[in-house]
Motif scaffolding. Structure first.
Motif, PDB file in Angstrom:
ATOM      1  N   LYS A   1      27.609 -17.269   8.421  1.00  0.00           N
ATOM      2  CA  LYS A   1      28.507 -17.415   9.574  1.00  0.00           C
ATOM      3  C   LYS A   1      29.341 -18.695   9.457  1.00  0.00           C
ATOM      4  O   LYS A   1      29.667 -19.343  10.448  1.00  0.00           O
ATOM      5  N   GLY A   2      29.621 -19.073   8.213  1.00  0.00           N
ATOM      6  CA  GLY A   2      30.452 -20.244   7.965  1.00  0.00           C
ATOM      7  C   GLY A   2      29.743 -21.579   8.118  1.00  0.00           C
ATOM      8  O   GLY A   2      30.370 -22.624   7.977  1.00  0.00           O
ATOM      9  N   LEU A   3      28.459 -21.564   8.408  1.00  0.00           N
ATOM     10  CA  LEU A   3      27.729 -22.813   8.662  1.00  0.00           C
ATOM     11  C   LEU A   3      27.210 -23.495   7.396  1.00  0.00           C
ATOM     12  O   LEU A   3      26.878 -24.675   7.436  1.00  0.00           O
ATOM     13  N   PHE A   4      27.115 -22.760   6.306  1.00  0.00           N
ATOM     14  CA  PHE A   4      26.574 -23.315   5.061  1.00  0.00           C
ATOM     15  C   PHE A   4      27.543 -23.035   3.922  1.00  0.00           C
ATOM     16  O   PHE A   4      27.506 -21.964   3.323  1.00  0.00           O
ATOM     17  N   PRO A   5      28.400 -23.989   3.610  1.00  0.00           N
ATOM     18  CA  PRO A   5      29.355 -23.767   2.521  1.00  0.00           C
ATOM     19  C   PRO A   5      28.643 -23.730   1.167  1.00  0.00           C
ATOM     20  O   PRO A   5      27.609 -24.364   0.977  1.00  0.00           O
ATOM     21  N   PHE A   6      29.205 -22.965   0.257  1.00  0.00           N
ATOM     22  CA  PHE A   6      28.667 -22.912  -1.102  1.00  0.00           C
ATOM     23  C   PHE A   6      29.816 -22.792  -2.093  1.00  0.00           C
ATOM     24  O   PHE A   6      30.823 -22.156  -1.808  1.00  0.00           O
ATOM     25  N   GLU A   7      29.652 -23.451  -3.219  1.00  0.00           N
ATOM     26  CA  GLU A   7      30.685 -23.486  -4.256  1.00  0.00           C
ATOM     27  C   GLU A   7      30.409 -22.520  -5.402  1.00  0.00           C
ATOM     28  O   GLU A   7      31.302 -22.186  -6.163  1.00  0.00           O
ATOM     29  N   THR A   8      29.138 -22.120  -5.531  1.00  0.00           N
ATOM     30  CA  THR A   8      28.769 -21.195  -6.607  1.00  0.00           C
ATOM     31  C   THR A   8      27.792 -20.155  -6.063  1.00  0.00           C
ATOM     32  O   THR A   8      27.176 -20.338  -5.018  1.00  0.00           O
ATOM     33  N   ILE A   9      27.688 -19.069  -6.815  1.00  0.00           N
ATOM     34  CA  ILE A   9      26.772 -17.981  -6.492  1.00  0.00           C
ATOM     35  C   ILE A   9      25.945 -17.691  -7.732  1.00  0.00           C
ATOM     36  O   ILE A   9      26.472 -17.657  -8.848  1.00  0.00           O
TER      37      ILE A   9
END
Length: 150
Positions: A105-113
């Motif tokens: 819900k946009g609360l935890f940004p991430f740069e990679t998967i």
């Protein structure tokens, strides 16, 4: 190997998974992951939110193991596979990120998967089901609720 509907069901029921990696020196690392899901019929995807060891290890050694269970029923799966880190610039990132972003819900940004292609899978079953085969899932749920104070 394809993700069975049963594996998908247990992914949907699980609030955490545990991802095991190993460094190039074969030093193990197990890390809980909260934002994970399946993508299509043959991938498990995980948002790398605070995972520097996981990302570093996978870049050197792609062999991983992931486990997840429904904590009340106490059944789930252990999966061995090959992992890959997908960077934000990669063409594979956007569609997979959409699945994971709905969960955060946009609360935890991430740069990679992390994406995992399954090699083998096997069920995880609480010992009670094996030692006492008459145990029902309802009994197991009631027992877990009592144990965990639900």
């Amino acid at each position: 190997m394809k993700l069975s509907s049963e594996i998908k069901t247990y992914i949907d029921r699980s609030v955490l998974c545990w991802l095991a990696t190993a460094s190039e020196d074969n030093i193990p690392n197990v890390s809980p992951k909260e934002i994970f899901n399946y993508y299509g019929n043959d991938e498990i995807i995980i948002a790398n939110i605070a995972s520097p060891n996981t990302v570093r290890n996978i870049k050197k050694n792609t062999n991983v193991c992931i486990s997840f269970i429904d904590i009340l029923i106490q059944k789930g799966y252990q999966i061995h596979g090959k992992a890959m880190i997908i960077e934000k610039e990669d063409s594979l990132f956007l569609e997979r990120a959409e699945v994971l972003s709905k969960m955060t819900k946009g609360l935890f940004p991430f740069e990679t998967i992390t994406t995992i292609k399954i090699i083998t899978s096997k069920p995880i079953i609480a010992p009670k089901y094996i030692l006492y085969p008459e145990t029902t899932e309802t009994e197991q749920i009631n027992s877990a609720k009592k144990t965990y104070g639900f």
